[in-house]
Design an enzyme around this catalytic site. Structure first.
Site, mmCIF file in Angstrom:
data_model
loop_
_atom_site.group_PDB
_atom_site.id
_atom_site.type_symbol
_atom_site.label_atom_id
_atom_site.label_comp_id
_atom_site.label_asym_id
_atom_site.label_seq_id
_atom_site.Cartn_x
_atom_site.Cartn_y
_atom_site.Cartn_z
ATOM 1 C CB SER A 129 15.689 61.475 -38.044
ATOM 2 O OG SER A 129 15.904 61.412 -39.433
ATOM 3 C CE1 TYR A 154 11.193 65.018 -38.609
ATOM 4 C CE2 TYR A 154 12.947 64.573 -40.199
ATOM 5 C CZ TYR A 154 12.084 64.134 -39.209
ATOM 6 O OH TYR A 154 12.138 62.834 -38.806
ATOM 7 C CE LYS A 158 12.385 63.662 -35.405
ATOM 8 N NZ LYS A 158 11.462 63.186 -34.346
#
Ligand code: UDP
Length: 345
Positions: A129, A154, A158
């Protein structure tokens, strides 16, 4: 012989579109999914759209106790690569439940690596991302953007997963790894059969707009009208999910065409910034519905402006996004109209 690709999280929003693109490209597809944030119906529709069957391994890739089962299932056929999308993805939830996010997203990757090693396959395309870039970088963001400080758990999962995969390549140069840094995926398959089906209140802009347009929600909150952008609202690089799907197939082809192992971090975006107000106007035009909105406070952690430098994807994958904002809105709207309650009705 057609190549056989594992798609972890293949029943999800992006996964379902990737599966259709793979089937259309002549690949065989096996999905690993536990339907924690997706619906089995999506795979039925994928098979219909892609004109081919999808093999399902229903299991939790993050669960140590499921590895033997998954490995046995995967080992039944030769595997030529994995597209790894399984994981949790809600930024706010990740702040509230960091251990859950680290456990799920990191273990899923570690377990996939173990399974791929066991079945002798060395190609992984990872769903990363643009959030890995964090704050303080200049737009357009190149893959070499310097800050690399994701602002929430989050984003850190990644970032860590990218590094795990890079370390794997360093340990053994036979691995072929692509970390695909998505900007903001929106839209749906033009058939209206598959699309994003958020559970509960949507966190992201497009699903929220679509639910306001269809009458499920009263009005949109525009998070911040005082950013230093052209109209004061936040600017993002929205990319049609169909473009994102073709980007995965292009990445896979790139990895398979290399003479040797390799690792690449590549942005998938359009290279164009769109503001929240511009997105609202485009959606209103396409749907012929009014989108009532109110400008509220900024959402903590949001950046003013984020868009991609897309040069590398063009160079390495010979790929670029081809759908514009109108198309993104039109396809998102078709999916919403045809499936007002998502896959449940
Ligand atoms: N946004 C908004 N209202 C919403 C959801 C999002 O104004 O209900 C804005 C958000 O502040 C950002 C843009 O829309 O500028 C995209 O947000 P989204 O959550 O879709 O993606 P992000 O870029 O944050 O991952």
């Amino acid at each position: 012989m057609s190549l056989h690709i594992l798609v972890t999280g293949g029943a999800g929003y992006i996964g379902s579109h990737v599966c259709v693109a793979l089937l259309e490209g002549g690949y065989q597809v096996t999905v690993i999914d536990n339907f924690s944030n997706s619906h089995p119906e999506a795979l039925e529709r994928v098979a219909k759209l892609g004109g081919g069957a999808v093999t399902l391994i229903e299991a939790d890739l993050a669960d140590e106790g499921s590895i033997d089962f998954i490995r046995q299932q995967v080992a039944e056929r030769p595997v030529h690569g994995a597209i790894h999308l399984a994981g949790l993805k809600a930024v706010g939830e990740s702040v509230a439940k960091p251990a859950l996010y680290y456990h799920t997203n990191i273990n899923a990757t570690l377990n996939l690596i173990e399974i791929m090693g066991a079945v002798g396959s060395n190609t992984i395309v990872f769903s990363s991302s643009a959030t890995v870039y964090g704050e303080g970088n200049k737009n357009p963001l190149t893959e070499a953007a310097v800050s690399y400080a994701p602002t929430n758990p989050y984003g850190r999962t990644k970032y860590y997963n990218e590094n795990i995969l890079r370390d794997l390549y360093i340990s053994n140069n036979d691995w072929r790894i692509a970390n695909l840094r998505y900007f903001n995926p929106v839209g749906a398959h033009p058939s209206g059969l598959i699309g994003e089906d958020p559970q509960g209140t949507p966190n992201n802009l497009f699903p929220y707009i679509a639910q306001v347009a269809v009458g499920r929600r009263e009005k949109l909150s525009v998070f911040g009208g005082d950013y230093p952008t052209r109209d004061g609202s936040g600017v993002r690089d929205y990319i049609h999910v169909q473009d994102l799907a073709s980007g995965h197939v292009a990445a896979l082809q790139f990895l398979h065409n290399q003479q040797e192992g390799c690792t690449a971090d590549v942005n998938l975006g359009t290279g164009k910034g769109v503001s929240v107000f511009e997105a609202i106007s485009a959606f209103e035009r396409v749907s012929s519905r009014a989108i009532p909105f109110e400008v509220t406070a900024r959402r903590p952690g949001d950046l003013a402006e984020v868009y991609a430098d897309v040069t590398l994807a063009r160079q390495l994958f010979d790929w670029e996004a081809k759908y514009d904002l109108e198309q993104m809105c039109a396809d998102h709207w078709r999916w919403q109209m045809q499936n007002p309650s998502g896959y449940n009705g």
